[in-house]
Design a protein around this motif. Structure first.
Motif, PDB file in Angstrom:
ATOM      1  N   UNK A   1      -6.834  -3.335   5.726  1.00  0.00           N
ATOM      2  CA  UNK A   1      -5.507  -3.426   6.782  1.00  0.00           C
ATOM      3  C   UNK A   1      -5.627  -3.759   8.223  1.00  0.00           C
TER       4      UNK A   1
ATOM      5  N   UNK B   1       1.381  -1.122   0.182  1.00  0.00           N
ATOM      6  CA  UNK B   1       0.103   0.419  -0.234  1.00  0.00           C
ATOM      7  C   UNK B   1       0.834   1.404   0.193  1.00  0.00           C
ATOM      8  N   UNK B   2       1.961   1.212   1.019  1.00  0.00           N
ATOM      9  CA  UNK B   2       2.848   2.490   1.145  1.00  0.00           C
ATOM     10  C   UNK B   2       3.682   2.963  -0.162  1.00  0.00           C
ATOM     11  N   UNK B   3       4.217   1.305  -1.276  1.00  0.00           N
ATOM     12  CA  UNK B   3       4.595   1.364  -2.454  1.00  0.00           C
ATOM     13  C   UNK B   3       3.739   2.383  -3.871  1.00  0.00           C
TER      14      UNK B   3
ATOM     15  N   UNK C   1      -7.947   5.174  -1.638  1.00  0.00           N
ATOM     16  CA  UNK C   1      -6.822   4.483  -0.606  1.00  0.00           C
ATOM     17  C   UNK C   1      -7.319   4.777   1.030  1.00  0.00           C
ATOM     18  N   UNK C   2      -8.981   4.984   0.840  1.00  0.00           N
ATOM     19  CA  UNK C   2      -9.082   4.735   2.223  1.00  0.00           C
ATOM     20  C   UNK C   2      -9.316   3.464   2.358  1.00  0.00           C
TER      21      UNK C   2
ATOM     22  N   UNK D   1       1.340   9.286  -5.845  1.00  0.00           N
ATOM     23  CA  UNK D   1       1.841  10.381  -5.608  1.00  0.00           C
ATOM     24  C   UNK D   1       2.209  11.236  -5.795  1.00  0.00           C
TER      25      UNK D   1
ATOM     26  N   UNK E   1     -10.592  12.961  -7.882  1.00  0.00           N
ATOM     27  CA  UNK E   1      -9.647  13.465  -6.401  1.00  0.00           C
ATOM     28  C   UNK E   1     -11.008  12.332  -5.476  1.00  0.00           C
ATOM     29  N   UNK E   2     -11.878  11.929  -5.302  1.00  0.00           N
ATOM     30  CA  UNK E   2     -13.164  11.769  -4.285  1.00  0.00           C
ATOM     31  C   UNK E   2     -12.608  10.684  -4.222  1.00  0.00           C
TER      32      UNK E   2
ATOM     33  N   UNK F   1      -9.028   8.852  -3.015  1.00  0.00           N
ATOM     34  CA  UNK F   1      -8.989   8.727  -2.092  1.00  0.00           C
ATOM     35  C   UNK F   1      -9.688   7.840  -0.977  1.00  0.00           C
ATOM     36  N   UNK F   2     -11.317   7.728  -1.706  1.00  0.00           N
ATOM     37  CA  UNK F   2     -11.511   6.260  -1.059  1.00  0.00           C
ATOM     38  C   UNK F   2     -11.165   5.063  -1.151  1.00  0.00           C
TER      39      UNK F   2
ATOM     40  N   UNK G   1       1.082   3.926  -2.870  1.00  0.00           N
ATOM     41  CA  UNK G   1       0.111   5.637  -2.732  1.00  0.00           C
ATOM     42  C   UNK G   1       1.570   6.407  -3.607  1.00  0.00           C
ATOM     43  N   UNK G   2       2.763   5.616  -3.256  1.00  0.00           N
ATOM     44  CA  UNK G   2       4.312   6.431  -2.702  1.00  0.00           C
ATOM     45  C   UNK G   2       3.790   6.490  -4.442  1.00  0.00           C
TER      46      UNK G   2
ATOM     47  N   UNK H   1      -6.266   1.121   3.142  1.00  0.00           N
ATOM     48  CA  UNK H   1      -5.808   1.054   4.619  1.00  0.00           C
ATOM     49  C   UNK H   1      -6.639   0.672   5.459  1.00  0.00           C
ATOM     50  N   UNK H   2      -7.774   1.749   5.280  1.00  0.00           N
ATOM     51  CA  UNK H   2      -8.480   0.761   6.640  1.00  0.00           C
ATOM     52  C   UNK H   2      -9.002  -1.013   6.916  1.00  0.00           C
TER      53      UNK H   2
END
Lengths: 212, 319, 546, 84
Positions: B88, B22-24, B81-82, B30, B74-75, B78-79, B26-27, B85-86
């Motif tokens: 996990x 997830x981190x990579x 990624x949310x 971004x 964007x929304x 965002x959802x 997202x990296x 993350x949630x």
């Protein structure tokens, strides 16, 4: 122009009056958030330790608390009268009503002080290292209740003292103020005073009347 | 390749890989967006610098379709990624049933761990690889935070309650253990190492630690010393609930409600017995607030939990 | 140009001497009182940061003791958050510009405005006096029960100081809201307001509604310390996490108090130096309000691993992603504003472009923190430190510098030296990235924040960061000198040196005490850079309208 | 003088509500005592705000301030209680 507005920013008194009132209401909103946050702390503790809080609440003096509520509502009434008389230009009556308001505020503080004294004697004032000698059930959470009681009642009292000081200051400078600025001040302090009254209207049942 | 300069923390737990994925991701996203926006701004800045001959006709100060598009895009991103993350994150709530439970106690400024067999460690924690480990955290004084970067886990230890963190170490090794929540003067000294070792090595290590009293045994002793057994024992004169098998069971309260006897309920019942009274019993139990510290609380809880485990795993307990 | 005539007709020439400044009710002079005191606080807090960075150049704690280090970062946080960032743009540029931008003679309550400065000084100096006695070591967050039961510093004193400063914040907030509602010039409708005014309004709203909750939590801390009332003490039935709820109910929106004004400044500067209207004006204006409201819904993302319920964590994470949207919208709109412009690169524009870059990267880093599983790993590490410094320093302070240079001619009547300005902006940008980018890596590696010593394997990144801090310090010291120099030696500024559209440029530089010779009327939208005649520095955009 | 009469009436209503709160507390309403107390307190607050503080005749701005405060208090209470 300009003679009747106090701030250089305004050219019409009516506009300034609207701005004054709005500012006071925002300030009151701000104060409401302050008391709201502390009430929230109380609410959460009350949910967690209901029985202990109810038992502890019975150690407060209901007669004195009720009397104090009457005193404060009366002071709000006389404050409303001060505003009404001021609006009509009846300045003598307005002045007396203001003085009565401040005096009733002092009576409230006097009764509150008497209550505090009783509570210190009974040993249920868990502040300043005074020994806490509570004989009811669950003394730990009763102490929590009394701590919150002292915090909230004292914060309210501080607000009341502030109001009394402002009224006293207004009365001292009364003769040198123009009528429009007198009215402006009565309106502002009135809103504040009524708000402090409203706070007590909530504090009274919350603190004194838990499952009586 | 990296000249001894670290760029990434080691991945040494079962979840480290999925957190890093997830981190990579997202990296990458971004970085792409950041570079795109930066390039766009630089491109405009150069192309439309004052005096340039760029075409400036047809300029507009707003474009509704464009604004709606990027808002919605964007929304949606965002959802996504949310949700990722949630999903996990919620794994934290569901530790495996078969797990090794180690008691961790934070105090200014050290971590103290006790293994189920009673082995005690300060600022060191030995765990077996490949087995789920639950660290139940308590704090003696201020808020601390149990943080093992290589495992991608972190959990605050809050005074007055028990919190949990679990992980499955996947690679043998010695990993940093930190206190992540600022806790006073020697905050940066509070920590040490978590050593993940193969199960056999772990067993051998446990054996070498000398056979102290187990946590459960300590708890049982305390249960007697504090007088709990006087009422809750079998031959008591006062009627008090029998605590055998209490942990994890529903308890009927006198206010018609039912609670599950979890860590919180047991802790509250010891410190604040009047709060939730089991139906059918008089509220006669005194509070033990101030009489048991956090370390002792962990022993008592371990003992009470063991009362539930005994019926089913009696043979193991005797062994 | 005749110096005598100018000084007698400007607000700067109206009476000299300490009394004329210390007892002034002119919003422009109050702005200067704030500007001078905030500059002092900024460099004081900055000096502490540099000292910490030097300490952190080596893994061992060899420069200062752990106790001193803890006091340094606590005071750095307290000073920078409450005595610099929260008041920064609102109390200086906002105070100076708000009445000018809406065509008013002053703020609605000029005396309240002056009083707010005195209250601010009283509170901040009271808090700083605690340093003389030995300082505080709780961090700026005052977490309980560390602050109530275990800290040995002068916590009550610092807390009371911050509490007092809160009053000054509320006074400013009330003044701004009432001013914007009641004193707009004829024709200046809400959707003709400059974005700077919108952001001041949104900021003031947050100030008024959030600050009292901070005040409440600080009062409770002081009561617990001084009177032994155990509100957050678990041994007495209190809940230490409740403090965190109250604290972040204020302190998360406070982040928006700190960044919204910066967004306002950039929304003025970018259109001006692009000679283009702001792209998507309404979206930018409304997203400011959205940020002010939604900013209150996300505080729980500071508490994902604190022991609050996991479901609350999920809810707060979801809301945090939602609050990212208005900021994203703003970034897109600012970028598109440059399109088809006639762009020049004076110092304010450079700062604004650097803001855009730093804010974008800081904001994107926020996505990592809002994503629950990642936050578990990077929470309370240098990743968080880097993220909020990208927003607060890279964003807010950069925007502050942009605004200071942009309106410097208006405030002083003098131009700053352009070359020096550009050099300083560039040095700041480079120094900033060198300081804080390595901290993202450190955070991901697991370096916890507020550490006086650290494992040796982290040293490489710490050295980069410390070196960057020195560059950054130089970048911030340069304006101190050349702006100070330009106060006395700078070239005279015309009324509208940037050929900008705002009402504040319609009056003289520096403005007369009463702001406008003739009260302005407005009949055009903001940022109407397509208007004819704007090529001239003396052109007054609104005068030709009857 | 009808204004004075109106204020006096309001004052008496407030006192009556106070009597109602105190009186109701001596009866066991099965857990609804606190709720009733809060409802009465809210009623008293509303009366003071509209009659003594003249909220109803003060234009839109004061009402805006009250509405905003109400919304923010709801956020504070709601999300904190959820977060526990």
């Amino acid at each position: 122009m300009g003679a009747s507005t106090e701030s250089v920013a305004f050219d019409k008194p009516a506009r300034e009056q609207a701005a004054d009132t709005f500012a006071m209401w925002i300030f009151i909103g701000s104060e409401a958030m302050l008391f709201g946050a502390i009430l929230l702390v109380f609410l959460i503790a009350r949910i967690s330790y209901g029985p202990a809080f109810a038992a502890a609440s019975h150690h407060l003096s209901l007669p004195l608390g009720t009397l104090n509520t009457v005193v404060l509502i009366t002071s709000s009434f006389s404050m409303a009268l001060a505003h009404l008389f001021g609006n009509r230009g009846r300045w003598r009556a307005s002045t007396w009503s203001l003085a009565a308001t401040a005096l009733l505020g002092l009576v409230f503080l006097g009764i509150k002080a008497a209550e505090y004294t009783m509570e210190f004697r009974e040993g249920i004032a868990p502040v300043l290292g005074v020994p806490f000698t509570y004989d009811g059930p669950d003394p730990v959470h009763a102490e929590f209740f009394f701590g919150l009681y002292f915090a909230m009642a004292s914060l309210h009292a501080v607000h009341l003292i502030g109001g009394i000081v402002v009224i006293a200051g207004m009365l001292v400078m009364w003769s040198s103020a123009t009528q429009s600025s007198r009215l402006r001040r009565v309106r502002a302090i009135g809103l504040y005073w009524h708000f402090v009254d409203i706070v007590w209207v909530f504090l009274f049942p919350i603190l004194y009347l838990i499952n009586r | 390749m990296s000249f001894g300069i670290p760029f990434t923390p080691p991945e040494a737990s079962s979840i480290a890989g999925s957190v890093d994925l997830l981190f990579y991701t997202l990296l990458a996203f971004t970085a792409l967006l950041g570079v795109f926006l930066t390039s766009l701004v630089i491109f405009y800045a150069v192309k439309y610098r004052a005096g340039s001959s760029a075409d400036r006709t047809g300029e507009r100060a707003r474009s509704l379709p464009l604004e709606v598009t990027w808002t919605v895009a964007s929304l949606l991103i965002a959802f996504v990624i949310f949700g990722w993350g949630a999903a996990l994150f919620m794994r934290r709530e569901h530790p495996p049933l078969e797990a090794l439970e180690i008691a961790g106690l934070g105090k200014q400024w050290m971590w103290e761990f006790r293994h189920p067999g009673g082995q005690r460690e300060i600022n060191e924690l030995h765990v077996p690889v490949g087995k789920a480990v639950i660290v139940s955290l308590a704090s003696q004084d201020v808020i601390h935070s149990f943080f093992v970067p290589a495992f991608r886990v972190k959990q605050d230890a809050v005074p007055g309650r028990t919190t949990h963190v679990w992980f499955i170490a996947s690679e043998p090794g010695r990993y940093r253990l930190f206190c992540a929540q600022y806790c006073g003067t020697q905050h940066s000294e509070m920590g040490g190492f978590v050593t993940a070792m193969p199960p056999e090595a772990y067993a051998a290590w446990l054996g070498n630690q000398g056979q102290g009293e187990t946590l459960v045994a300590d708890g049982e002793k305390l249960f007697g010393a504090l007088g709990c057994s006087g009422c809750h024992g079998n031959s008591s004169k006062v009627r008090a609930p029998d605590l055998t098998g209490i942990f994890g069971r529903p308890v009927a309260l006198d206010n018609q409600q039912t609670v599950i006897a979890d860590d919180r309920y047991l802790r509250d019942s010891i410190l604040n017995p009047k709060k939730e009274i089991a139906a059918g019993y008089e509220p006669v139990m005194p509070s033990f607030d101030g009489l048991v510290d956090e370390g002792e609380m962990q022993m008592l809880l371990a003992y009470l939990k063991s009362l539930s485990a005994r019926d089913t795993t009696k043979s193991e307990a005797i062994h | 140009m005749n110096t005598e005539a100018l000084s007698s007709s400007s607000y700067l020439g109206e009476g000299a001497g300490p009394a004329a400044w210390l007892l002034t009710t002119d919003h422009k002079r109050v702005a200067w009182l704030y500007l001078i005191s905030l500059t002092a606080f900024f460099f004081l807090g900055g000096a502490m940061a540099v000292l910490m960075r030097i300490e952190l150049a080596t893994p061992a704690g060899d420069l200062v003791s752990d106790d001193v280090y803890n006091r340094l970062f606590s005071l750095h946080g307290i000073i920078m958050v409450w005595f610099f960032l929260v008041p920064s743009i609102p109390a200086t540029l906002g105070n100076f510009l708000l009445p000018l931008m809406i065509g008013a003679r002053d703020l609605a309550f000029p005396r309240l405005n002056l009083a707010s400065w005195y209250v601010f000084m009283l509170g901040s100096l009271f808090a700083l006096a605690s340093v003389v006695f030995g300082g505080v070591d709780t961090g700026w967050t005052f977490y309980t029960p560390l602050s109530t039961l275990y800290a040995n510093g002068f916590v009550s004193m610092a807390a009371l100081g911050v509490f007092t400063v809160g009053f000054s914040t509320i006074m400013t907030g009330i003044n701004f809201i009432v001013t914007i509602h009641t004193l707009r010039a004829p024709g200046l409708t809400w959707f003709r307001l400059p974005i700077f005014v919108w952001t001041m309004y949104a900021t003031a709203l947050v100030m008024v509604l959030a600050t009292p909750v901070l005040a409440a939590s600080l009062i409770l801390i002081v009561l617990e310390r001084m009177f032994g009332i155990g509100i957050f003490n678990p041994a007495l039935g209190g809940d230490p996490l409740l403090f965190q709820h109250l604290f972040w109910f204020y302190s998360h929106p406070a982040v928006y108090i700190m960044i919204l004004p910066g967004m306002g400044v950039v929304s003025e500067v970018l259109p001006c130096f692009s000679r283009r209207p702001l792209f998507g004006y309404k979206a930018v204006a409304l997203s400011s309000m959205a940020i002010a409201v939604f900013g209150f819904l996300v505080w729980g993302h500071h508490m994902f691993v604190s022991g609050q319920s996991a479901y609350a964590g999920v809810l707060f994470s979801f809301l945090s992603f939602c609050v990212a949207i208005p900021s994203a919208i703003k970034v897109f709109n600012w970028s598109l504003t440059l399109r088809k412009g006639e762009i020049t690169f004076e110092t304010p524009m450079l700062y604004a472009l650097f803001f855009l870059a730093l804010f974008t990267f800081g904001g994107l880093a926020g996505l990592f923190l809002a994503a629950l599983a990642i936050d578990v790993h990077v929470h309370d590490t240098y990743f968080v430190v880097a993220h909020f410094h990208y927003i607060m320093v890279g964003g807010m302070v950069t925007a502050y510098m942009a605004g200071l240079h942009f309106w410097w001619p208006k405030m002083t009547g003098r131009m700053y030296p352009e070359t020096w300005g550009r050099i300083a902006a560039t040095v700041t940008f480079l120094g900033f990235n060198l300081t804080f980018f390595p901290q993202f890596v450190l955070g991901f590696l697991g370096m916890p924040r507020r550490y006086h010593t650290y494992p040796p394997e982290f040293q490489f990144w710490h050295i980069l960061s410390s070196a960057g801090a020195v560059v950054l310090a130089i970048g911030y010291l340069m304006p101190l000198f050349y702006l100070g120099w330009s106060l006395f030696r700078g070239a005279r500024a015309p009324a509208n040196p940037w050929r900008a559209t705002g009402l504040e440029w319609q009056t003289a530089s520096p403005p007369p005490p009463h702001n406008f010779d003739a009260m302005p009327k407005v009949s055009r939208p903001a940022y109407d850079y397509a208007m004819k005649g704007l090529q001239h520095e003396k052109f007054s955009p609104h005068k030709d309208e009857a | 003088m009808s204004d004075i009469r109106k204020l006096t009436f309001v004052y008496l209503v407030l006192l009556a509500l106070l009597a109602l709160t105190v009186g109701s507390s001596s009866f066991d309403l099965g857990g609804f005592n606190s709720a009733l107390n809060l409802v009465i307190a809210a009623a008293k607050a509303a009366i003071i705000a509209t009659m003594f503080m003249q909220l109803s005749s003060g234009g839109i701005l004061p009402r805006l301030a009250v509405a905003a405060t109400g919304l923010w208090l709801a956020i504070l209470f709601g999300l904190t209680l959820i977060g526990r």
